[in-house]
Design an enzyme around this catalytic site. Sequence first.
Site, PDB file in Angstrom:
ATOM      1  N   SER A  22       0.914  -2.910  -5.402  1.00 47.55           N
ATOM      2  CA  SER A  22      -0.227  -3.697  -4.928  1.00 47.55           C
ATOM      3  C   SER A  22      -1.536  -3.150  -5.488  1.00 47.55           C
ATOM      4  O   SER A  22      -1.661  -1.943  -5.732  1.00 47.55           O
ATOM      5  CB  SER A  22      -0.302  -3.636  -3.401  1.00 47.55           C
ATOM      6  OG  SER A  22       0.654  -4.432  -2.797  1.00 47.55           O
ATOM      7  N   PRO A  23      -2.527  -4.016  -5.636  1.00 54.13           N
ATOM      8  CA  PRO A  23      -3.853  -3.529  -6.013  1.00 54.13           C
ATOM      9  C   PRO A  23      -4.443  -2.684  -4.889  1.00 54.13           C
ATOM     10  O   PRO A  23      -4.443  -3.096  -3.725  1.00 54.13           O
ATOM     11  CB  PRO A  23      -4.660  -4.814  -6.227  1.00 54.13           C
ATOM     12  CG  PRO A  23      -3.921  -5.874  -5.474  1.00 54.13           C
ATOM     13  CD  PRO A  23      -2.482  -5.487  -5.488  1.00 54.13           C
ATOM     14  N   TYR A 181     -12.632 -11.535   1.706  1.00 56.57           N
ATOM     15  CA  TYR A 181     -13.578 -11.570   0.608  1.00 56.57           C
ATOM     16  C   TYR A 181     -13.960 -13.022   0.292  1.00 56.57           C
ATOM     17  O   TYR A 181     -13.557 -13.943   0.996  1.00 56.57           O
ATOM     18  CB  TYR A 181     -13.020 -10.791  -0.576  1.00 56.57           C
ATOM     19  CG  TYR A 181     -12.820  -9.329  -0.218  1.00 56.57           C
ATOM     20  CD1 TYR A 181     -13.878  -8.567   0.284  1.00 56.57           C
ATOM     21  CD2 TYR A 181     -11.573  -8.713  -0.318  1.00 56.57           C
ATOM     22  CE1 TYR A 181     -13.708  -7.240   0.664  1.00 56.57           C
ATOM     23  CE2 TYR A 181     -11.393  -7.380   0.058  1.00 56.57           C
ATOM     24  CZ  TYR A 181     -12.461  -6.659   0.546  1.00 56.57           C
ATOM     25  OH  TYR A 181     -12.292  -5.353   0.933  1.00 56.57           O
ATOM     26  N   ARG A 228      -3.509 -14.028  -4.275  1.00 58.14           N
ATOM     27  CA  ARG A 228      -3.260 -13.280  -3.028  1.00 58.14           C
ATOM     28  C   ARG A 228      -3.950 -13.996  -1.882  1.00 58.14           C
ATOM     29  O   ARG A 228      -5.162 -14.236  -1.914  1.00 58.14           O
ATOM     30  CB  ARG A 228      -3.746 -11.832  -3.129  1.00 58.14           C
ATOM     31  CG  ARG A 228      -3.695 -11.104  -1.777  1.00 58.14           C
ATOM     32  CD  ARG A 228      -3.781  -9.591  -1.873  1.00 58.14           C
ATOM     33  NE  ARG A 228      -2.453  -9.011  -2.009  1.00 58.14           N
ATOM     34  CZ  ARG A 228      -2.170  -7.729  -1.738  1.00 58.14           C
ATOM     35  NH1 ARG A 228      -3.116  -6.906  -1.310  1.00 58.14           N
ATOM     36  NH2 ARG A 228      -0.945  -7.262  -1.887  1.00 58.14           N
ATOM     37  N   GLY A 321       2.106  -0.425  -1.392  1.00 57.63           N
ATOM     38  CA  GLY A 321       0.895   0.314  -1.703  1.00 57.63           C
ATOM     39  C   GLY A 321       1.021   1.769  -1.326  1.00 57.63           C
ATOM     40  O   GLY A 321       1.197   2.643  -2.170  1.00 57.63           O
ATOM     41  N   ARG A 322       0.962   2.052  -0.031  1.00 58.97           N
ATOM     42  CA  ARG A 322       0.959   3.442   0.422  1.00 58.97           C
ATOM     43  C   ARG A 322       2.201   4.204  -0.013  1.00 58.97           C
ATOM     44  O   ARG A 322       2.127   5.407  -0.290  1.00 58.97           O
ATOM     45  CB  ARG A 322       0.806   3.481   1.943  1.00 58.97           C
ATOM     46  CG  ARG A 322      -0.589   3.118   2.424  1.00 58.97           C
ATOM     47  CD  ARG A 322      -0.646   3.069   3.934  1.00 58.97           C
ATOM     48  NE  ARG A 322      -1.999   2.852   4.428  1.00 58.97           N
ATOM     49  CZ  ARG A 322      -2.574   1.645   4.545  1.00 58.97           C
ATOM     50  NH1 ARG A 322      -1.892   0.560   4.210  1.00 58.97           N
ATOM     51  NH2 ARG A 322      -3.807   1.529   5.004  1.00 58.97           N
TER      52      ARG A 322
END
Length: 354
Positions: A22-23, A181, A228, A321-322
């Site tokens: 993931s970004p 966003y 996304r 991600g993590r």
Amino acid sequence: MSTLFTPLSLRDLTLRNRLWVSPMCQYSAVEGVPQEWHHTHLAQFASGGAGLVIAEATAVSPEGRISPDDTGLWTDAQRDAWEPIVSAIRSRGAVAAVQLAHAGRKASTWSPFSGRRGTVVAADGGWNTVAPSAVAFDGFAEPAALEVAGIDRVVADFGSAARRAVAAGFEVLEIHAAHGYLIHQFLSPLSNLREDEYGGSLENRARLLLRVIDEVTDAAPGIPLLVRFSATDWADGGWDADQTAVVARWSAERGADFFDISSGGLVAHQRITTGPGYQVDLAARVRREAGVPVSAVGMIDDAAHAERILAAGEADAIMAGREWLRDPHYGLRAADELGADIDYWPKQYARARR
């Protein structure tokens, strides 16, 4: 054969597996230019067996940055700095992607490393923010409502950034329409109070996204395009999975190829119940109702869980991600755990293969 380690095709591009990065914002750029940190950070995931590596939310304009420390693609210097990073990812067998973004009312904020929260004022390097409506995110400065001419500039900025991304070598693009966003702000009735052609009905609230898709596909013809979404605001009266499925279908009709399903981020009063795979149902619902391929993301931290999600037909790929941050060789480890016979273990690490 492990489904997680089965190749997946996007247009003419084949990705070696379905375990993707993931970004993740690093807040480590200088004037939008990625640094050596970004090179090491992203290339290590390719060495570690990722199929797709998506670079962080990268602003299409200076005012589109989340913080002054975000990466960008609004100058040629930024494009040129991305090029060796992209080359490093590709040389290690993964596909390089970048998430194109505009933070809207959540722009000009302090990075998490600063120890401060809220809007960065002009004296400290901040700027005035914009949004669909003059409604602030909790604790941030009030944004200016975009006029139509300003919306036109945002659309053009996405196109220019897409051209620079392709020139830098990125083979996949993602439009950030999630996490509160700018594009998400237009989609949600909680943040979009407009009464013109960009507000009110679902079709109007989706207009900016669809225009951006048109602009990006024109600027980067043939390049696979992801979108996304936050599939729910986790708040009453907000954006939800039903609307996401409809707009995903419209987006596919305009040229988007794949949908990255996350959630939340629009309002501070969201109420989220988290747990392993807590967003998988959202991805499965969009996949089923819109008839589009999707990835699932969110606390999918082990290979067996990821494999079950794909085997059940709830998603077509897994974003993580993590877990990649905890173990940059998560892909190699996952293949080992699932008994998948892959041919892209780095020879330098072969002695660690069981």
